[in-house]
Design a protein around this motif. Structure first.
Motif, PDB file in Angstrom:
ATOM      1  N   THR A 120       0.825  -1.205   0.000  1.00  9.30           N
ATOM      2  CA  THR A 120       0.000   0.000   0.000  1.00  9.30           C
ATOM      3  C   THR A 120       0.859   1.254   0.000  1.00  9.30           C
ATOM      4  O   THR A 120       0.582   2.220  -0.729  1.00  9.30           O
ATOM      5  CB  THR A 120      -0.934   0.006   1.231  1.00  9.30           C
ATOM      6  N   LEU A 121       1.915   1.247   0.792  1.00 14.06           N
ATOM      7  CA  LEU A 121       2.810   2.407   0.847  1.00 14.06           C
ATOM      8  C   LEU A 121       3.510   2.639  -0.505  1.00 14.06           C
ATOM      9  O   LEU A 121       3.622   3.780  -0.964  1.00 14.06           O
ATOM     10  CB  LEU A 121       3.858   2.211   1.943  1.00 14.06           C
ATOM     11  N   LEU A 122       3.972   1.563  -1.131  1.00 14.47           N
ATOM     12  CA  LEU A 122       4.677   1.711  -2.403  1.00 14.47           C
ATOM     13  C   LEU A 122       3.735   2.149  -3.526  1.00 14.47           C
ATOM     14  O   LEU A 122       4.165   2.783  -4.491  1.00 14.47           O
ATOM     15  CB  LEU A 122       5.366   0.395  -2.778  1.00 14.47           C
ATOM     16  N   ALA A 123       2.460   1.829  -3.405  1.00 18.39           N
ATOM     17  CA  ALA A 123       1.486   2.219  -4.430  1.00 18.39           C
ATOM     18  C   ALA A 123       0.982   3.641  -4.246  1.00 18.39           C
ATOM     19  O   ALA A 123       0.364   4.200  -5.156  1.00 18.39           O
ATOM     20  CB  ALA A 123       0.304   1.251  -4.409  1.00 18.39           C
ATOM     21  N   ASP A 124       1.250   4.225  -3.078  1.00 21.15           N
ATOM     22  CA  ASP A 124       0.739   5.560  -2.753  1.00 21.15           C
ATOM     23  C   ASP A 124       1.727   6.623  -3.228  1.00 21.15           C
ATOM     24  O   ASP A 124       2.862   6.683  -2.760  1.00 21.15           O
ATOM     25  CB  ASP A 124       0.529   5.667  -1.237  1.00 21.15           C
ATOM     26  N   ALA A 125       1.289   7.476  -4.134  1.00 17.01           N
ATOM     27  CA  ALA A 125       2.161   8.527  -4.665  1.00 17.01           C
ATOM     28  C   ALA A 125       2.618   9.504  -3.590  1.00 17.01           C
ATOM     29  O   ALA A 125       3.632  10.194  -3.761  1.00 17.01           O
ATOM     30  CB  ALA A 125       1.435   9.282  -5.782  1.00 17.01           C
ATOM     31  N   ALA A 126       1.889   9.574  -2.481  1.00 16.17           N
ATOM     32  CA  ALA A 126       2.235  10.515  -1.417  1.00 16.17           C
ATOM     33  C   ALA A 126       3.349  10.001  -0.508  1.00 16.17           C
ATOM     34  O   ALA A 126       3.889  10.764   0.306  1.00 16.17           O
ATOM     35  CB  ALA A 126       0.998  10.830  -0.573  1.00 16.17           C
ATOM     36  N   THR A 127       3.715   8.740  -0.627  1.00 19.35           N
ATOM     37  CA  THR A 127       4.781   8.176   0.221  1.00 19.35           C
ATOM     38  C   THR A 127       6.104   8.848  -0.102  1.00 19.35           C
ATOM     39  O   THR A 127       6.490   8.953  -1.270  1.00 19.35           O
ATOM     40  CB  THR A 127       4.896   6.658   0.011  1.00 19.35           C
ATOM     41  N   SER A 128       6.810   9.305   0.922  1.00 17.61           N
ATOM     42  CA  SER A 128       8.067  10.038   0.720  1.00 17.61           C
ATOM     43  C   SER A 128       9.165   9.127   0.185  1.00 17.61           C
ATOM     44  O   SER A 128       9.106   7.899   0.320  1.00 17.61           O
ATOM     45  CB  SER A 128       8.529  10.648   2.045  1.00 17.61           C
ATOM     46  N   ALA A 129      10.180   9.738  -0.406  1.00 15.59           N
ATOM     47  CA  ALA A 129      11.298   8.980  -0.965  1.00 15.59           C
ATOM     48  C   ALA A 129      12.030   8.204   0.121  1.00 15.59           C
ATOM     49  O   ALA A 129      12.443   7.060  -0.074  1.00 15.59           O
ATOM     50  CB  ALA A 129      12.265   9.912  -1.684  1.00 15.59           C
ATOM     51  N   ARG A 130      12.188   8.803   1.306  1.00 21.85           N
ATOM     52  CA  ARG A 130      12.933   8.106   2.364  1.00 21.85           C
ATOM     53  C   ARG A 130      12.148   6.903   2.883  1.00 21.85           C
ATOM     54  O   ARG A 130      12.729   5.869   3.211  1.00 21.85           O
ATOM     55  CB  ARG A 130      13.290   9.061   3.501  1.00 21.85           C
ATOM     56  N   SER A 131      10.803   7.013   2.938  1.00 24.84           N
ATOM     57  CA  SER A 131       9.994   5.863   3.346  1.00 24.84           C
ATOM     58  C   SER A 131       9.976   4.809   2.257  1.00 24.84           C
ATOM     59  O   SER A 131       9.997   3.601   2.536  1.00 24.84           O
ATOM     60  CB  SER A 131       8.565   6.307   3.667  1.00 24.84           C
ATOM     61  N   ARG A 132       9.958   5.234   0.997  1.00 20.91           N
ATOM     62  CA  ARG A 132      10.017   4.280  -0.120  1.00 20.91           C
ATOM     63  C   ARG A 132      11.320   3.484  -0.080  1.00 20.91           C
ATOM     64  O   ARG A 132      11.334   2.282  -0.346  1.00 20.91           O
ATOM     65  CB  ARG A 132       9.913   5.019  -1.457  1.00 20.91           C
ATOM     66  N   GLU A 133      12.405   4.164   0.251  1.00 26.24           N
ATOM     67  CA  GLU A 133      13.701   3.485   0.320  1.00 26.24           C
ATOM     68  C   GLU A 133      13.677   2.376   1.366  1.00 26.24           C
ATOM     69  O   GLU A 133      14.145   1.258   1.122  1.00 26.24           O
ATOM     70  CB  GLU A 133      14.787   4.505   0.644  1.00 26.24           C
ATOM     71  N   GLN A 134      13.089   2.669   2.538  1.00 26.67           N
ATOM     72  CA  GLN A 134      13.009   1.664   3.603  1.00 26.67           C
ATOM     73  C   GLN A 134      12.065   0.524   3.206  1.00 26.67           C
ATOM     74  O   GLN A 134      12.380  -0.655   3.410  1.00 26.67           O
ATOM     75  CB  GLN A 134      12.513   2.317   4.898  1.00 26.67           C
ATOM     76  N   ALA A 135      10.904   0.864   2.634  1.00 29.59           N
ATOM     77  CA  ALA A 135       9.934  -0.158   2.229  1.00 29.59           C
ATOM     78  C   ALA A 135      10.508  -1.053   1.144  1.00 29.59           C
ATOM     79  O   ALA A 135      10.305  -2.278   1.147  1.00 29.59           O
ATOM     80  CB  ALA A 135       8.657   0.506   1.738  1.00 29.59           C
ATOM     81  N   THR A 136      11.248  -0.458   0.220  1.00 27.12           N
ATOM     82  CA  THR A 136      11.848  -1.227  -0.869  1.00 27.12           C
ATOM     83  C   THR A 136      12.921  -2.164  -0.339  1.00 27.12           C
ATOM     84  O   THR A 136      13.052  -3.306  -0.800  1.00 27.12           O
ATOM     85  CB  THR A 136      12.432  -0.280  -1.932  1.00 27.12           C
ATOM     86  N   ALA A 137      13.695  -1.696   0.627  1.00 31.00           N
ATOM     87  CA  ALA A 137      14.712  -2.561   1.247  1.00 31.00           C
ATOM     88  C   ALA A 137      14.057  -3.735   1.968  1.00 31.00           C
ATOM     89  O   ALA A 137      14.586  -4.854   1.956  1.00 31.00           O
ATOM     90  CB  ALA A 137      15.564  -1.747   2.216  1.00 31.00           C
ATOM     91  N   ILE A 138      12.896  -3.505   2.577  1.00 28.33           N
ATOM     92  CA  ILE A 138      12.161  -4.591   3.228  1.00 28.33           C
ATOM     93  C   ILE A 138      11.733  -5.626   2.193  1.00 28.33           C
ATOM     94  O   ILE A 138      11.868  -6.835   2.409  1.00 28.33           O
ATOM     95  CB  ILE A 138      10.929  -4.038   3.981  1.00 28.33           C
TER      96      ILE A 138
END
Length: 286
Positions: free
Chosen positions: A54-72
Motif C-alpha cells: 500500500t505504501l509503495l502504491a501511494d504517490a504521497a509516500t516520501s522517498a525516504r519511506s520508499r527506500e526503507q519499504a523497498t529494502a524490506i
C-alpha cells in the motif's frame, strides 16, 4: 507487551497519517528482517506484505519511506525458506509495477535500492506470473518500455546507474516472454524496435548487449512470426549484428547471440549456413 505484539505495533504504524511515524516503523522493521529468517517469517504472519504494498502504491509516500519499504521487499524475498512465497505475494499486490515506476525517479539512492529489490524479486519464477496478473494487459511492459525508450544510446557505454537501469528493464522484458501469448503481448507494445535500437547502438556496454540478446532470445523462441520480423529489420541488420556478437570476446555475449541465431535459423529467418559457420566455432570456444 510480548515481542510479537511489539512487532505487530510497528506494522500497524505503517497506516499512520504521520510520515515520521511511518518512516520510523519502516526503518525498525527493515533492521529487524535483514539477516533474520525468523523475523521475516514473523512479519509475513503479521501481514507486512499488504502494508508495504500500500505504501509503495501511494504517490504521497516520501522517498525516504520508499527506500526503507523497498529494502524490506528485497530482504523478504531473499529468504531461503519463504522468499518465493513472499515474492509471489508482493507481486500479486502490484509491487513489481510500483518498483519499476520508481526506476524512473531522480533519487539516486532510491533507484539503487529499487534495482537490488527488483533483481531479487525476479530470481523467483512466481514473481512475473503474479505481476502480470496484478497489472492490466501490457501495463508492466509499457513501464519498462518507457525506460528503454528514454535511454540515450550514446551514453550507454559505461556501467553506470543509467545503463544498469536500462539493463534491468531489458531483463524484465525477457523474463516476461515465458509463453507464446506473452511473447505477442510484449511484441505488440513495440518493444522489438526498442531492443533493436539498443542492440545496434555502437558503444553499448557488453552487459547491456548481453541482456538485450537474452531478451530477444526469449521473445523469438519457437515463434516464427517474431523471428521473421526480427530477420527482416533493417534489411537483415539485426541478423548481421547477432552473427557479429557471436564472435565477441565475452563468452556470455557469444552464448546469447548463438541462442538468437539458432532461433532465427530454426524458423528460416536466417541462413543455416551462416549460423553453422559462426555459431559452432563460437560455442566450441565457450
Amino acid at each position: 507487551m510480548t515481542a510479537a505484539a511489539v512487532h505487530s505495533s510497528y506494522v500497524q504504524k505503517l497506516g499512520s497519517s504521520d510520515p515520521d511515524e511511518v518512516y520510523g516503523a519502516l526503518r525498525t522493521i527493515k533492521n529487524s528482517v535483514i539477516g533474520s529468517s525468523s523475523k521475516k517469517a514473523l512479519y509475513m504472519r503479521l501481514e507486512i506484505v499488504p502494508a508495504v504494498s500500500t505504501l509503495l502504491a501511494d504517490a504521497a509516500t516520501s522517498a525516504r519511506s520508499r527506500e526503507q519499504a523497498t529494502a524490506i521487499v528485497g530482504s523478504l524475498v531473499r529468504s531461503r525458506e519463504g522468499g518465493a512465497a513472499a515474492a509471489a505475494a508482493l507481486a500479486a499486490r502490484g509491487v513489481v509495477g510500483a518498483l519499476v515506476g520508481q526506476l524512473a525517479g531522480g533519487d539516486a539512492r532510491l533507484v539503487e535500492v529499487t534495482e537490488r529489490a527488483l533483481n531479487a524479486l525476479l530470481e523467483h519464477r512466481e514473481t512475473l506470473a503474479a505481476a502480470v496478473a496484478a497489472a492490466t494487459e501490457g501495463e508492466l511492459v509499457g513501464q519498462v518500455l518507457a525506460i528503454i525508450d528514454a535511454a540515450d544510446v550514446t551514453a550507454l557505454g559505461a556501467q553506470g546507474q543509467g545503463q544498469a537501469r536500462v539493463e534491468l528493464a531489458v531483463l524484465i522484458v525477457g523474463r516476461l516472454c515465458d509463453s507464446e501469448a506473452r511473447q505477442y503481448m510484449v511484441a505488440n507494445t513495440g518493444v522489438i524496435a526498442a531492443l533493436v535500437r539498443l542492440l545496434l547502438a555502437p558503444r553499448a556496454h557488453w552487459r547491456l548487449q548481453a541482456a538485450t540478446l537474452r531478451a530477444l532470445s526469449a521473445l523469438s523462441y519457437e515463434n516464427s512470426e517474431i523471428c521473421l520480423a526480427l530477420g527482416a529489420v533493417q534489411d537483415g541488420g539485426v541478423a548481421a549484428a547477432v552473427l557479429r556478437l557471436a564472435r565477441a570476446g565475452d563468452a556470455t555475449l557469444r552464448l546469447y547471440a548463438c541462442q538468437v541465431a539458432a532461433n532465427l535459423s530454426r524458423m528460416r529467418a536466417m541462413a543455416a549456413r551462416d549460423v553453422q559457420a559462426v555459431a559452432v566455432p563460437a560455442l566450441v570456444r565457450l
